[in-house]
Design a protein around this motif. Structure first.
Motif, PDB file in Angstrom:
ATOM      1  N   CYS A  10       0.908  -1.114   0.225  1.00 14.46           N
ATOM      2  CA  CYS A  10       0.047   0.030  -0.039  1.00 14.46           C
ATOM      3  C   CYS A  10       0.707   1.057   0.095  1.00 14.46           C
ATOM      4  CB  CYS A  10      -0.992  -0.082   1.196  1.00 14.46           C
ATOM      5  SG  CYS A  10      -2.315  -1.356   1.287  1.00 14.46           S
ATOM      6  N   CYS A  11       1.891   1.289   0.931  1.00 11.48           N
ATOM      7  CA  CYS A  11       2.771   2.456   0.833  1.00 11.48           C
ATOM      8  C   CYS A  11       3.346   2.829  -0.372  1.00 11.48           C
ATOM      9  CB  CYS A  11       3.805   2.269   1.886  1.00 11.48           C
ATOM     10  SG  CYS A  11       3.114   2.632   3.518  1.00 11.48           S
ATOM     11  N   THR A  12       4.149   1.428  -1.045  1.00 10.35           N
ATOM     12  CA  THR A  12       4.543   1.680  -2.575  1.00 10.35           C
ATOM     13  C   THR A  12       3.634   2.183  -3.352  1.00 10.35           C
ATOM     14  OG1 THR A  12       5.902  -0.314  -1.741  1.00 10.35           O
ATOM     15  CG2 THR A  12       5.874   0.518  -4.348  1.00 10.35           C
ATOM     16  N   LEU A  13       2.323   1.719  -3.401  1.00  6.35           N
ATOM     17  CA  LEU A  13       1.416   2.413  -4.475  1.00  6.35           C
ATOM     18  C   LEU A  13       0.989   3.718  -4.181  1.00  6.35           C
ATOM     19  CD1 LEU A  13      -0.947  -0.831  -4.790  1.00  6.35           C
ATOM     20  CD2 LEU A  13       0.669   0.059  -6.598  1.00  6.35           C
ATOM     21  N   PHE A  14       1.095   4.297  -2.516  1.00  4.46           N
ATOM     22  CA  PHE A  14       0.570   5.451  -2.507  1.00  4.46           C
ATOM     23  C   PHE A  14       1.934   6.294  -2.871  1.00  4.46           C
ATOM     24  CE2 PHE A  14       0.083   8.928   0.726  1.00  4.46           C
ATOM     25  CZ  PHE A  14      -1.004   9.307   0.373  1.00  4.46           C
ATOM     26  N   GLY A  15       3.186   5.773  -2.711  1.00 11.14           N
ATOM     27  CA  GLY A  15       4.184   6.708  -3.106  1.00 11.14           C
ATOM     28  C   GLY A  15       4.176   6.924  -4.585  1.00 11.14           C
ATOM     29  N   MET A  16       3.705   5.635  -5.391  1.00  7.94           N
ATOM     30  CA  MET A  16       3.650   6.139  -6.915  1.00  7.94           C
ATOM     31  C   MET A  16       2.734   6.980  -7.224  1.00  7.94           C
ATOM     32  SD  MET A  16       4.398   2.067  -8.103  1.00  7.94           S
ATOM     33  CE  MET A  16       4.531   2.495  -9.856  1.00  7.94           C
ATOM     34  N   ALA A  17       1.646   6.875  -6.609  1.00  5.72           N
ATOM     35  CA  ALA A  17       0.552   8.000  -6.700  1.00  5.72           C
ATOM     36  C   ALA A  17       0.844   9.350  -6.450  1.00  5.72           C
ATOM     37  CB  ALA A  17      -0.792   7.702  -5.940  1.00  5.72           C
ATOM     38  N   LEU A  18       1.623   9.654  -5.380  1.00 10.57           N
ATOM     39  CA  LEU A  18       2.204  10.887  -4.961  1.00 10.57           C
ATOM     40  C   LEU A  18       3.292  11.363  -6.176  1.00 10.57           C
ATOM     41  CD1 LEU A  18       2.872  10.718  -1.202  1.00 10.57           C
ATOM     42  CD2 LEU A  18       1.016  12.028  -2.449  1.00 10.57           C
ATOM     43  N   GLY A  19       4.065  10.358  -6.547  1.00 10.21           N
ATOM     44  CA  GLY A  19       5.191  10.600  -7.532  1.00 10.21           C
ATOM     45  C   GLY A  19       4.594  11.065  -8.907  1.00 10.21           C
ATOM     46  N   CYS A  75       9.077   2.124   1.631  1.00 11.34           N
ATOM     47  CA  CYS A  75       8.289   1.972   0.648  1.00 11.34           C
ATOM     48  C   CYS A  75       7.861   3.065   0.082  1.00 11.34           C
ATOM     49  CB  CYS A  75       7.173   0.967   1.081  1.00 11.34           C
ATOM     50  SG  CYS A  75       8.016  -0.792   1.458  1.00 11.34           S
ATOM     51  N   LEU A  76       7.333   4.121   0.675  1.00 15.94           N
ATOM     52  CA  LEU A  76       6.729   5.163   0.302  1.00 15.94           C
ATOM     53  C   LEU A  76       7.670   5.970  -0.579  1.00 15.94           C
ATOM     54  CD1 LEU A  76       4.186   6.899   0.517  1.00 15.94           C
ATOM     55  CD2 LEU A  76       5.637   8.472   2.191  1.00 15.94           C
ATOM     56  N   GLN A  77       8.982   5.998  -0.323  1.00 13.32           N
ATOM     57  CA  GLN A  77       9.910   6.833  -1.083  1.00 13.32           C
ATOM     58  C   GLN A  77      10.498   5.953  -2.129  1.00 13.32           C
ATOM     59  OE1 GLN A  77      13.422   7.867   1.715  1.00 13.32           O
ATOM     60  NE2 GLN A  77      11.903   8.895   2.951  1.00 13.32           N
ATOM     61  N   PHE A  78      10.432   4.663  -2.135  1.00 11.40           N
ATOM     62  CA  PHE A  78      10.727   3.841  -3.294  1.00 11.40           C
ATOM     63  C   PHE A  78       9.522   3.965  -4.148  1.00 11.40           C
ATOM     64  CE2 PHE A  78      10.250  -0.349  -5.463  1.00 11.40           C
ATOM     65  CZ  PHE A  78      11.596  -0.185  -6.017  1.00 11.40           C
ATOM     66  N   GLY A  79       8.452   4.027  -3.824  1.00 12.98           N
ATOM     67  CA  GLY A  79       7.397   4.158  -4.979  1.00 12.98           C
ATOM     68  C   GLY A  79       7.364   5.461  -5.580  1.00 12.98           C
ATOM     69  N   TYR A  80       7.606   6.576  -4.712  1.00 20.63           N
ATOM     70  CA  TYR A  80       7.594   7.944  -5.130  1.00 20.63           C
ATOM     71  C   TYR A  80       8.845   7.819  -6.287  1.00 20.63           C
ATOM     72  CZ  TYR A  80       8.245  12.881  -5.787  1.00 20.63           C
ATOM     73  OH  TYR A  80       8.202  14.177  -6.515  1.00 20.63           O
ATOM     74  N   LEU A  81      10.064   7.396  -6.003  1.00 23.68           N
ATOM     75  CA  LEU A  81      11.162   7.449  -6.738  1.00 23.68           C
ATOM     76  C   LEU A  81      10.836   6.664  -8.164  1.00 23.68           C
ATOM     77  CD1 LEU A  81      14.177   8.047  -7.318  1.00 23.68           C
ATOM     78  CD2 LEU A  81      14.623   5.804  -6.287  1.00 23.68           C
ATOM     79  N   VAL A  82      10.324   5.321  -7.889  1.00 23.49           N
ATOM     80  CA  VAL A  82      10.022   4.552  -9.091  1.00 23.49           C
ATOM     81  C   VAL A  82       8.981   5.522 -10.094  1.00 23.49           C
ATOM     82  CG1 VAL A  82       8.715   2.638  -9.937  1.00 23.49           C
ATOM     83  CG2 VAL A  82      10.442   2.411  -8.165  1.00 23.49           C
TER      84      VAL A  82
END
Length: 96
Positions: free
Chosen positions: A7-16, A59-66
């Motif tokens: 969930c944190c990875t997906l949320f980070g991707m949405a933020l990115g 995971c949040l930062q990783f999702g944002y970076l990706v």
């Protein structure tokens, strides 16, 4: 913990995709605060709370970076057709 990571990875991707870099700090702060409150409410130990915060932040930062890297690479590959602005003509410019 796996659900939190996904969930944190997906949320980070949405933020990115949607926001700039400066949104990460407030989201990390609010998420950490929420995890601390939930950890106290569920009477988790300090180590478990700390590991949950580390997974959340990582995971949040990783999702944002990706997503930022994907957006950057896709943005340079996609050519957007630019239309010419409409020319405004006055009665002085018209010649027959």
């Amino acid at each position: 913990m796996t659900t939190l990571a996904i969930c944190c990875t997906l949320f980070g991707m949405a933020l990115g995709v949607r926001f700039r870099f400066f949104v990460l700090l407030p989201v990390l702060f609010l998420g950490t605060l929420l995890i601390v409150v939930l950890s106290v409410a569920e009477q988790l130990g300090f180590g478990q709370a700390l590991s949950t915060i580390a997974v959340f932040a990582g995971c949040l930062q990783f999702g944002y970076l990706v997503s930022a890297l994907i957006r950057h690479n896709a943005g340079s590959a996609v050519v957007i057709e630019k239309k010419e602005p409409l020319a405004v003509r006055s009665s002085v410019d018209r010649r027959r």
